[in-house]
Design a protein around this motif. Structure first.
Motif, mmCIF file in Angstrom:
data_model
loop_
_atom_site.group_PDB
_atom_site.id
_atom_site.type_symbol
_atom_site.label_atom_id
_atom_site.label_comp_id
_atom_site.label_asym_id
_atom_site.label_seq_id
_atom_site.Cartn_x
_atom_site.Cartn_y
_atom_site.Cartn_z
ATOM 1 N N ASP A 1 4.390 -5.736 1.175
ATOM 2 C CA ASP A 1 5.745 -6.275 1.155
ATOM 3 C C ASP A 1 5.620 -7.784 0.965
ATOM 4 O O ASP A 1 5.417 -8.544 1.921
ATOM 5 C CB ASP A 1 6.442 -5.943 2.472
ATOM 6 N N ASP B 1 6.610 5.926 -1.369
ATOM 7 C CA ASP B 1 7.622 5.710 -0.336
ATOM 8 C C ASP B 1 7.605 6.840 0.698
ATOM 9 O O ASP B 1 7.864 6.621 1.889
ATOM 10 C CB ASP B 1 9.009 5.612 -0.967
ATOM 11 N N LYS B 2 7.276 8.039 0.250
ATOM 12 C CA LYS B 2 7.281 9.208 1.144
ATOM 13 C C LYS B 2 6.047 9.241 2.041
ATOM 14 O O LYS B 2 6.147 9.558 3.238
ATOM 15 C CB LYS B 2 7.351 10.484 0.306
ATOM 16 N N LYS C 1 11.063 -3.305 -6.628
ATOM 17 C CA LYS C 1 10.762 -2.892 -5.262
ATOM 18 C C LYS C 1 10.343 -4.076 -4.390
ATOM 19 O O LYS C 1 10.216 -3.914 -3.162
ATOM 20 C CB LYS C 1 9.628 -1.863 -5.265
ATOM 21 N N SER D 1 8.100 7.126 -5.697
ATOM 22 C CA SER D 1 8.744 7.950 -4.672
ATOM 23 C C SER D 1 7.710 8.619 -3.776
ATOM 24 O O SER D 1 7.926 8.782 -2.573
ATOM 25 C CB SER D 1 9.654 8.999 -5.322
#
Length: 357
Positions: A106, A201-202, A68, A198
């Motif tokens: 990030d 990410d949501k 990721k 997930s």
């Protein structure tokens, strides 16, 4: 292509707070350090690359997920002794509200000094509502504050579901902090919560610390208990070791005389949790994890631990039998802190389990 990790890497000194966790990016050749309210990025020679500042809370253990290109860490915003210490040192308390998050960075955007955690688009966070409930609640077993003795969160790791095998889907495992209260018997377990990428990410979104958001899943995917005896603030660092298939658990030693109070434990990652009564919880049924029967030495109450002094301020498995450990350093006169990242190899026959490369 992967970079060869040096045997020793020096982080350099920073004022924000002592090192809480480390992570290694073997693919691109970087090291990340959590200095409580500052995230630092260096190359493998220890040269400064960038940093993320303006965190009002406690950034603890961190873990890197290469697929990721993201770094995940536990983030606490609270007002207990630890939280008040951070507020006193930084002089910044943007909210009276307590909140707990998985923070995600990030890493490829971290390219300069003192990037802003809120405004530079480098960090998002997912809210953990159950952690707040445990932290704020009253325990039905002991009648004391903090359910399970929960002080928040700290250890975080990324690896397969317990017992599912090395090649199974990986999850984020987040360990609750546990207060070192020697006057209660219901806090002798480590508590580990399972979340998916997930979900992150949501739900994850930028965090305005003066107005903490509550964007997160309704619940964790699973909850596990690990009987170790009480420790001082619970799991400090949690790391999946792909070489052995086990999980390394580094803690600050507990103070209850009934236990050996090891600084490290090893979870048998290949063994499925047992559904059974949780120790000291008055018949509560839970998913019980197993300590490795191979590594370390036998202690009191049938608890096996490892007599290795490092890991509490960071560890990063390289997946080949080598593990990088943070050795914390401090300059008391200048009130600055550093991490010396030292590479060790796994030696199962040693009581300390690791030997410096």
């Amino acid at each position: 292509m992967s970079f060869k990790i040096p045997n020793i890497i020096e982080s350099g000194y920073y004022k924000e707070g002592h090192v809480q966790g480390i992570a290694v990016d073997e693919e691109k050749g970087f090291v990340y350090y959590s200095f409580t309210t500052l995230l630092v990025k260096t190359d493998l020679a220890g040269n400064f690359v960038g940093s993320v500042k303006r965190l009002s809370g406690h950034l603890g253990c961190i873990t890197f997920v290469p697929e990721k290109r993201m770094l995940y860490g536990s983030l606490e915003m609270k007002h207990d002794q630890i939280g008040r210490g951070i507020i006193g040192r930084t002089g910044w308390d943007p909210t009276e509200e307590d909140a707990f998050y998985i923070a995600g960075f990030d890493v490829d955007k971290i390219d300069r000094a003192e990037m802003d955690a809120e405004n530079d688009g480098v960090m998002k966070a997912m809210y953990l509502r159950e952690v707040l409930e445990y932290y704020k609640g009253t325990d039905a077993v002991s009648g004391k504050e903090h359910i399970y003795g929960c002080s928040g969160i700290d250890g975080i790791g990324y690896g397969p579901v317990f017992g599912a095998g090395k090649d199974s889907e990986k999850k984020l495992m987040v360990a609750a902090g546990i207060y070192g209260d020697t006057e209660r018997d219901d806090n002798d377990n480590q508590l580990i919560l399972q979340y998916s990428l997930s979900d992150f990410d949501k739900y994850a979104r930028p965090l305005e610390q003066a107005n903490p958001h509550k964007s997160g899943p309704d619940s964790f995917e699973n909850k596990f208990f690990l009987y170790t005896g009480n420790t001082t603030y619970g799991v400090q660092n949690l790391e999946y070791d792909g070489y052995t298939g086990n999980w390394l658990v580094a803690v600050y030693k507990g103070k209850k005389g009934a236990f050996n109070n090891f600084p490290m434990f090893v979870i048998d990652g290949g063994k499925s949790p047992e559904i059974a009564p949780v120790n000291g919880r008055n018949g509560e049924i839970g998913n019980l994890l197993s300590l490795s029967e191979t590594f370390g030495i036998e202690g009191n109450n049938g608890l096996r631990g490892v007599a290795f002094p490092y890991g509490q301020t960071g560890m990063a498995s390289l997946g080949n039998g080598e593990v990088c450990f943070s050795v914390p350093l401090a300059n008391k006169e200048e009130k600055t802190f550093a991490s010396r990242v030292v590479k060790y190899k796994t030696v199962p026959s040693k009581a300390e389990l690791f030997e410096e490369v």
